[in-house]
Design a protein around this motif. Structure first.
Motif, PDB file in Angstrom:
ATOM      1  N   ALA A 114       4.660   4.130  15.465  1.00 11.17           N
ATOM      2  CA  ALA A 114       3.205   4.646  15.308  1.00 11.17           C
ATOM      3  C   ALA A 114       2.976   4.910  13.610  1.00 11.17           C
ATOM      4  CB  ALA A 114       2.889   5.569  16.103  1.00 11.17           C
ATOM      5  N   TRP A 115       3.894   5.488  12.981  1.00 13.08           N
ATOM      6  CA  TRP A 115       3.700   6.109  11.760  1.00 13.08           C
ATOM      7  C   TRP A 115       3.920   5.082  10.989  1.00 13.08           C
ATOM      8  CZ3 TRP A 115       2.826  11.126  10.111  1.00 13.08           C
ATOM      9  CH2 TRP A 115       3.104  12.067  11.021  1.00 13.08           C
ATOM     10  N   SER A 116       4.853   4.114  11.270  1.00 11.02           N
ATOM     11  CA  SER A 116       5.228   3.034  10.318  1.00 11.02           C
ATOM     12  C   SER A 116       3.811   2.071  10.119  1.00 11.02           C
ATOM     13  CB  SER A 116       6.095   2.106  10.658  1.00 11.02           C
ATOM     14  OG  SER A 116       7.429   2.983  10.743  1.00 11.02           O
ATOM     15  N   SER A 117       3.430   1.810  11.470  1.00 16.08           N
ATOM     16  CA  SER A 117       2.283   0.927  11.478  1.00 16.08           C
ATOM     17  C   SER A 117       0.948   1.324  10.738  1.00 16.08           C
ATOM     18  CB  SER A 117       2.083   0.723  13.330  1.00 16.08           C
ATOM     19  OG  SER A 117       0.728  -0.152  13.363  1.00 16.08           O
ATOM     20  N   LEU A 118       0.689   2.493  11.169  1.00 11.58           N
ATOM     21  CA  LEU A 118      -0.364   3.196  10.394  1.00 11.58           C
ATOM     22  C   LEU A 118      -0.251   3.110   8.900  1.00 11.58           C
ATOM     23  CD1 LEU A 118      -3.327   4.528  10.854  1.00 11.58           C
ATOM     24  CD2 LEU A 118      -2.351   6.798  10.705  1.00 11.58           C
ATOM     25  N   MET A 119       0.920   3.505   8.329  1.00 12.31           N
ATOM     26  CA  MET A 119       1.139   3.377   6.815  1.00 12.31           C
ATOM     27  C   MET A 119       0.966   1.902   6.249  1.00 12.31           C
ATOM     28  SD  MET A 119       4.731   5.441   6.260  1.00 12.31           S
ATOM     29  CE  MET A 119       5.144   4.632   4.793  1.00 12.31           C
ATOM     30  N   ALA A 120       1.425   1.065   7.238  1.00  9.91           N
ATOM     31  CA  ALA A 120       1.342  -0.320   6.892  1.00  9.91           C
ATOM     32  C   ALA A 120      -0.184  -0.735   6.868  1.00  9.91           C
ATOM     33  CB  ALA A 120       1.955  -1.460   7.825  1.00  9.91           C
ATOM     34  N   SER A 121      -1.065  -0.311   7.984  1.00 11.17           N
ATOM     35  CA  SER A 121      -2.436  -0.514   7.750  1.00 11.17           C
ATOM     36  C   SER A 121      -3.186  -0.138   6.564  1.00 11.17           C
ATOM     37  CB  SER A 121      -2.959  -0.053   9.061  1.00 11.17           C
ATOM     38  OG  SER A 121      -2.520  -0.377  10.160  1.00 11.17           O
ATOM     39  N   ASN A 159      -4.885   0.851   0.350  1.00 12.69           N
ATOM     40  CA  ASN A 159      -5.106   2.188   0.135  1.00 12.69           C
ATOM     41  C   ASN A 159      -3.612   2.864   0.000  1.00 12.69           C
ATOM     42  OD1 ASN A 159      -5.663   4.860   0.108  1.00 12.69           O
ATOM     43  ND2 ASN A 159      -7.246   4.827   1.668  1.00 12.69           N
ATOM     44  N   PRO A 160      -2.861   2.228  -1.061  1.00 15.41           N
ATOM     45  CA  PRO A 160      -1.353   2.917  -1.063  1.00 15.41           C
ATOM     46  C   PRO A 160      -1.150   4.341  -1.119  1.00 15.41           C
ATOM     47  CG  PRO A 160      -1.967   1.579  -2.944  1.00 15.41           C
ATOM     48  CD  PRO A 160      -3.184   1.584  -2.305  1.00 15.41           C
ATOM     49  N   SER A 161      -2.048   4.983  -1.709  1.00 15.40           N
ATOM     50  CA  SER A 161      -1.784   6.418  -1.726  1.00 15.40           C
ATOM     51  C   SER A 161      -1.860   7.225  -0.540  1.00 15.40           C
ATOM     52  CB  SER A 161      -2.964   7.146  -2.955  1.00 15.40           C
ATOM     53  OG  SER A 161      -4.049   6.744  -2.692  1.00 15.40           O
ATOM     54  N   GLU A 162      -2.735   6.695   0.259  1.00 19.68           N
ATOM     55  CA  GLU A 162      -2.960   7.269   1.675  1.00 19.68           C
ATOM     56  C   GLU A 162      -1.766   7.045   2.556  1.00 19.68           C
ATOM     57  OE1 GLU A 162      -5.769   9.448   4.313  1.00 19.68           O
ATOM     58  OE2 GLU A 162      -6.211   8.785   2.274  1.00 19.68           O
TER      59      GLU A 162
END
Length: 639
Positions: A246-253, A259-262
């Motif tokens: 879940a963490w990785s997937s949201l980061m990838a989104s 929006n890489p800073s988010e």
DNA sequence: TGCCGGACGC
């Protein structure tokens, strides 16, 4: 007393060590007390590497009276083995299933999944339709099977059928597996509204989204991949247990929506929350650093990786690291990671080479990229065989430098190795021939492609447009619409309208713009509007272009104003050019090309005072125009 | 003790 033996056999099998598995089996046979049974044969069959060994195991099982439908588990494993080893060509799998007198539900399910894995959707479906008693596993196996075979629409239909038959009672309703499976199909189809329906339905009958971290992570991934990051975030926040996926997937989104800073903020949040990142999380974090781009954050991650893994690189992580350094224009750092990890990774490392080559390409170092390609091909000196991705990286290089002979050499390599039949390579070849001006070669490449997508059609339409072939571009578009295999998107219309623009076909361009919304349901993007401005202004209809800009659906961006300025030059409209430049400077204060364009307009009209004034102002602001250069090649050397 | 589902790079 089969269990201990089965564990040892399974252990070898799971590690892909068939030789050890077979040796252990032969050893067991030497013990007179050992009788291979209904538990041993499925293990042997599940792990055997090819059809010849599979047939030998089948014969052995038959000799001991366990084949031919005598044992349901052995029969199911035979079906699986024949599907896996003989693929779509053999009827042996079907025959093995038909031999089972009364298959248990698990046997039906195993056979259905095996047929789907072998790409035989027809066989899987006929079994599914004939099944006397389906359970939850059956439905999710069929939904997943269709999705994995690229038949997302079929997967959705099966899910709907399941809902109708099972109703929405919690006891018999959707299983977490089927919900997760159908959401994968939504991603394949880019069908966010069906994903929302599934979400609503799951929420009504269960608490899967909140309580089952697997379902939650699939749902948030589906929203993220369909461009609904805010909804993905909501799902993430509602999950009671947030797993690493879940963490990785949201980061990838966040990275995907630029929006890489988010994404990096989420990564820090994850560390504070005490969750452990894995290789995928780290790859995604590195990708965020590359998009920022931030060398500082990237180096921190590199140090973290080194502390964490020491000398054991992972191909994905190493590749992401090389990509990050490449994006930060630190090619020496990228190269040193490449050199070290290439030697440490014992597997095929073509992706590592590809990333390094793309780093050189992205930094304009074409010569270094070609040197790498040459050493890739020399496998004896530690290279790796170029694959289709390699070709997709280097073909644009042949196109931009107009190095047609190299492009043709690459095409030959692709044909020799069968890569030219792949869509990705086919599209890159098509683009290369268009950009090199070989429009007839582009056309034959297009016609020879066994599979075409929207990009293939759009590339060739754009190619005709660039070379003044508006008539061909239009007829190609009409053929695309008539064949109905792929739908046009905004980029297709940009190519089509630009083709009309370059040939002065204003009325046709206007008609296509109207049709775009009314017949094809494509909403105009800023890019499409810019091509409309270009169409009108280039034809001298400056007032209409300005009128269009004031009413167009998207806010006019730099490309629309730039098109207007370019047209002002063609038609010598000084006053319009001056006001247009003010808009452009507001959008892009650093832009030097636009000011140069205006100064050229002044110069062409003999307004030398204005030229001098503008140049002085530019110098005063410290604006330096980039020097233009052209590229000449002779005797294999570029200048 | 066997059947179904997820995140990352070029």
């Amino acid at each position: 007393m089969a269990s201990p033996h089965v564990s040892v056999l399974n252990l070898h099998g799971r590690q892909g060590r068939w030789r050890e598995l077979a040796a252990h089996y032969r050893l067991l046979l030497l013990d007179g007390a050992f009788r291979p049974d209904t538990f041993v044969f499925p293990v042997l069959l599940r792990h055997c590497p090819d059809i010849y060994l599979g047939e030998a195991v089948h014969a052995d099982a038959a000799k001991r009276g366990l084949a031919g439908g005598a044992d349901p588990f052995v029969s199911a494993a035979l079906v699986e083995m024949y599907c896996r080893c003989a693929g779509a060509l053999s009827g042996a799998a079907r025959q093995a299933f038909d031999e089972i007198p009364t298959p248990a539900t698990v046997t039906w399910n195993a056979a259905i999944s095996s047929f789907f894995r072998a790409g035989r959707c027809d066989c899987a479906r006929s079994l599914f339709d004939r099944m006397p008693c389906r359970n939850g596993v059956t439905w999710s196996a069929v939904v997943a099977g269709y999705t994995q075979n690229g038949q997302g629409r079929e997967a959705l239909l099966v899910f709907k059928k399941m809902v109708e038959e099972l109703g929405s009672a919690r006891s018999s309703g959707p299983t977490p597996h089927s919900v997760a499976g159908v959401l994968s199909a939504c991603v394949h189809l880019w069908d966010v509204s069906f994903a929302m329906q599934v979400h609503g339905y799951a929420a009504k009958v269960s608490r899967y989204v909140e309580d089952d971290d697997f379902v939650g992570s699939v749902l948030l991934d589906a929203y993220g991949k369909c461009g609904r990051v805010a909804m993905a975030r909501q799902v993430f926040d509602s999950m009671s247990h947030k797993n690493v996926v879940a963490w990785s997937s949201l980061m990838a989104s966040f990275v995907r929506e630029d929006n890489p800073s988010e994404a990096m903020g989420l990564f820090r949040e994850m560390i504070w929350a005490g969750a452990a990142p894995n290789e995928v999380t780290l790859t995604t974090a590195l990708s965020a650093c590359a998009h920022l781009p931030s060398m500082t954050a990237g180096k921190e991650l590199h140090a973290y990786l080194f502390r964490r893994r020491g000398e054991n690189p992972d191909i994905f992580v190493s590749s992401a690291l090389i990509f990050m350094y490449g994006k930060c224009r630190a090619l020496d750092c990228a190269r040193s990671v490449f050199e070290k990890d290439r030697d440490l990774l014992c597997r095929s490392v073509t992706p590592l080479w590809n990333t390094m080559v793309s780093g050189y390409v992205a930094n304009g170092r074409a010569d270094d990229a070609w040197l790498m390609i040459r050493s890739m091909c020399r496998l004896s000196s530690g290279g790796a065989a170029p694959n289709s991705i390699t070709l997709a990286i280097i073909l644009p290089l042949c196109a931009t430098s107009s190095l047609l002979p190299l492009g043709k050499e690459t095409h030959c390599y692709a044909v020799r190795n069968g890569f030219d039949r792949e869509l990705l390579v086919g599209n890159s070849l098509l683009d290369m021939y268009c950009k090199c001006g070989e429009i007839s070669s582009a056309r034959s490449q297009f016609e020879l492609m066994p599979e075409k997508n929207r990009i293939s059609w759009t590339t060739l339409i754009d190619g005709y447009g660039m070379h003044g072939g508006a008539a061909e571009a239009i007829s190609l578009f009409q053929r695309m619409v008539a064949e109905q295999r792929v739908n046009p998107d905004p980029i297709t219309f940009v190519a089509l309208i630009s083709a009309c623009s370059h040939c002065g076909l204003v009325e046709e361009g206007l008609r296509f713009f109207k049709e775009m919304k009314e017949s094809h349901g494509v909403l105009p993007t800023a890019q499409v509007c810019a091509s409309m401005v270009d169409l009108l202004a280039r034809a001298g209809r400056i007032e209409e272009a300005k009128e269009f800009m004031s009413t167009m659906p998207a806010t006019p961006g730099a490309s629309a104003w730039g098109a207007l300025l370019g047209a002002c030059r063609i038609h010598g409209e000084v006053a319009d050019a001056e006001s247009t430049l003010q808009h452009l400077l507001a959008l892009e204060p650093e832009g030097t090309g636009f000011r140069t364009l205006l100064s050229n307009i002044y110069a062409e009209r003999g307004m030398l005072d204005q030229v001098a004034k503008l140049r002085t102002a530019m110098a005063g602001e410290g604006v330096v125009k980039k020097r233009g250069y052209s590229w000449v090649e002779t005797r294999n050397t570029s200048f």
